[in-house]
Design an enzyme around this catalytic site. Structure first.
Site, short mmCIF file in Angstrom:
data_model
loop_
_atom_site.label_atom_id
_atom_site.label_comp_id
_atom_site.label_asym_id
_atom_site.label_seq_id
_atom_site.Cartn_x
_atom_site.Cartn_y
_atom_site.Cartn_z
N CYS A 188 19.03 8.56 -22.99
CA CYS A 188 20.39 8.94 -23.39
C CYS A 188 20.96 10.05 -22.50
CB CYS A 188 20.41 9.43 -24.84
SG CYS A 188 19.64 8.34 -26.04
N ASP A 189 20.14 11.04 -22.18
CA ASP A 189 20.66 12.28 -21.60
C ASP A 189 20.18 12.59 -20.19
OD1 ASP A 189 21.96 12.73 -24.03
OD2 ASP A 189 20.23 13.76 -24.87
N CYS A 211 15.79 12.30 -26.13
CA CYS A 211 15.99 10.97 -25.56
C CYS A 211 16.37 11.08 -24.09
CB CYS A 211 17.09 10.22 -26.34
SG CYS A 211 17.44 8.57 -25.70
#
Length: 322
Positions: A137-138, A134
Site C-alpha cells: 500500500c505505502d 502494508c
C-alpha cells in the site's frame, strides 16, 4: 419482530461492497459498522493501487466514497457493535452493544483483521506518518528513503524485498538471531544488497522529527539492553495479523482464527458468508476484499432466492451431504 433479509457485520471495503450489491438487488441490507468505520483502510494515509483512481486518494476518502455509494442504493447503516450472534437457529439472531436484537435470514461477516502492534511509544501517533503495516500500500511513498522493517517471518521478508524497489536501504530488525521465514525467503533477503539485518533487537520507540513524521527509531538489544538510535523515515511492522473473529468462535469453522470459506465465500453454515480479511490471510488488499464482498453478496442473493423455494433445514441437509 421484523426479519431482515441480510445483515452485514463490518464496514470495511468488503462490507460496503456487499452492501452495494445486496441493496442493488433490492434486499434492503442492514450494515452494522462496528467500532471503526472502514477498518484498516481508514488508517491508510494514501492508496494508489486501487483501480480507477490513477492519482490515488487518502484511505478515509475511499471509505467515505464506498459508504456513500452503498447508501445511495439503499444500504441502511447503523453505528453499532455486534456483541453476540446465534447461528444455530434460523432466522439467525444478532445482538448489539446498543441493546438491539435482530433476526435475519442471512449474514455476511466482514469484520476484518487487525495488524499486531508493537505497543511502543510513537507507534500509534505516527501511524500514517511513516508507520505502516502494508508495504504494497505505502511503499511507493518511501522512494530513495531509508526504512526499517520489523519481523522475521515470510511476510516481513516478502514485504522487505518489495520495499527494495523504492527505498534506498531496508533494515530488518529481528528479536532473535535467526529468521523464522522459509529457506527461499531467507536466501533472497540475505543476498539482497539493499537489505541489512539487525539481530537480537527490538524497537523501544518510534521518534518523530520536526515535520511530525518518522525520523528515527530507538533500538534495544535484547541481550545487552543497550539502546541506540537509528535514522529512518519509515517503519513497516509485520509481526502478524489478528483476525477479528472471536464473535463466531464455536459456531463457524475457523483455522488460525480466520473463518473458513469455500471459493464463493460460503461458510460451513448455509446463509452465512464471509468476505475480506476475516477469511483472507494471504492477499489482504482493498481490491481483493472488494471482490470477495461482491461474491458474498451475489451468493447471498442466490441463497435467499433458494430459500423462497426450500426450507432452511433442507438447504442445510443438502450442504452437509455435498
Amino acid at each position: 419482530m421484523t426479519v431482515e433479509n441480510v445483515i452485514i457485520i463490518g464496514s470495511g471495503p468488503a462490507g460496503f461492497t456487499a452492501g452495494l450489491y445486496t441493496s442493488r438487488a433490492q434486499l434492503k441490507p442492514l450494515l452494522l459498522t462496528g467500532n471503526e468505520i472502514g477498518g484498516q483502510v481508514a488508517l491508510t494515509y494514501e492508496i494508489e493501487n486501487y483501480p480507477g483512481f490513477p492519482d490515488g486518494l487518502p484511505g478515509p476518502e475511499l471509505v467515505e466514497k464506498l459508504q456513500t455509494q452503498a447508501e445511495r442504493f439503499g444500504t441502511r447503516i447503523e453505528y453499532d457493535y455486534v456483541t453476540e450472534v446465534d447461528l444455530q437457529q434460523h432466522p439467525f439472531v444478532v445482538r448489539t452493544q446498543n441493546g438491539q436484537e435482530y433476526r435475519t435470514k442471512s449474514v455476511i461477516v466482514s469484520t476484518g483483521a487487525t495488524p499486531r502492534k508493537l505497543q511502543i511509544p510513537g507507534e500509534l501517533e505516527l501511524t500514517g506518518r511513516g508507520v505502516s503495516y502494508c508495504a504494497t500500500c505505502d511503499g511507493f511513498f518511501f522512494r530513495n528513503k531509508e526504512v526499517v522493517v520489523v519481523g522475521g517471518g515470510d511476510s516481513a521478508l516478502e514485504e522487505g524485498l518489495f520495499l527494495t524497489r523504492f527505498a534506498s536501504k531496508v533494515t530488518i530488525v529481528h528479536r532473535r538471531d535467526e529468521l523464522r521465514a522459509s529457506k527461499i525467503m531467507r536466501k533472497r533477503a540475505l543476498e539482497n544488497e539493499k537489505i541489512e539485518f539487525i539481530w537480537d533487537t527490538v524497537l523501544a520507540s518510534i521518534n518523530a522529527g520536526e515535520n511530525g513524521a518518522v525520523a528515527s527509531v530507538t533500538l534495544k538489544n535484547v541481550k545487552t539492553e543497550e539502546l541506540r538510535d537509528l535514522p529512518a523515515e519509515g517503519v513497516f511492522i509485520f509481526i502478524g495479523h489478528k483476525p477479528n473473529g472471536e464473535l463466531f468462535s464455536g459456531q463457524l469453522a475457523m483455522q488460525d482464527g480466520y473463518i473458513v470459506t469455500n471459493r464463493t465465500m460460503h461458510t460451513n453454515i448455509p446463509g452465512v458468508f464471509a468476505a475480506g480479511e476475516i477469511q483472507d490471510n494471504h492477499f489482504r488488499q482493498v481490491a481483493t476484499s472488494v471482490g470477495q464482498g461482491t461474491m458474498a453478496a451475489m451468493e447471498t442473493e442466490r441463497f435467499l432466492a433458494e430459500l423462497e423455494d426450500k426450507r432452511y433445514e433442507e438447504i442445510k441437509a443438502e450442504m452437509a451431504g455435498a
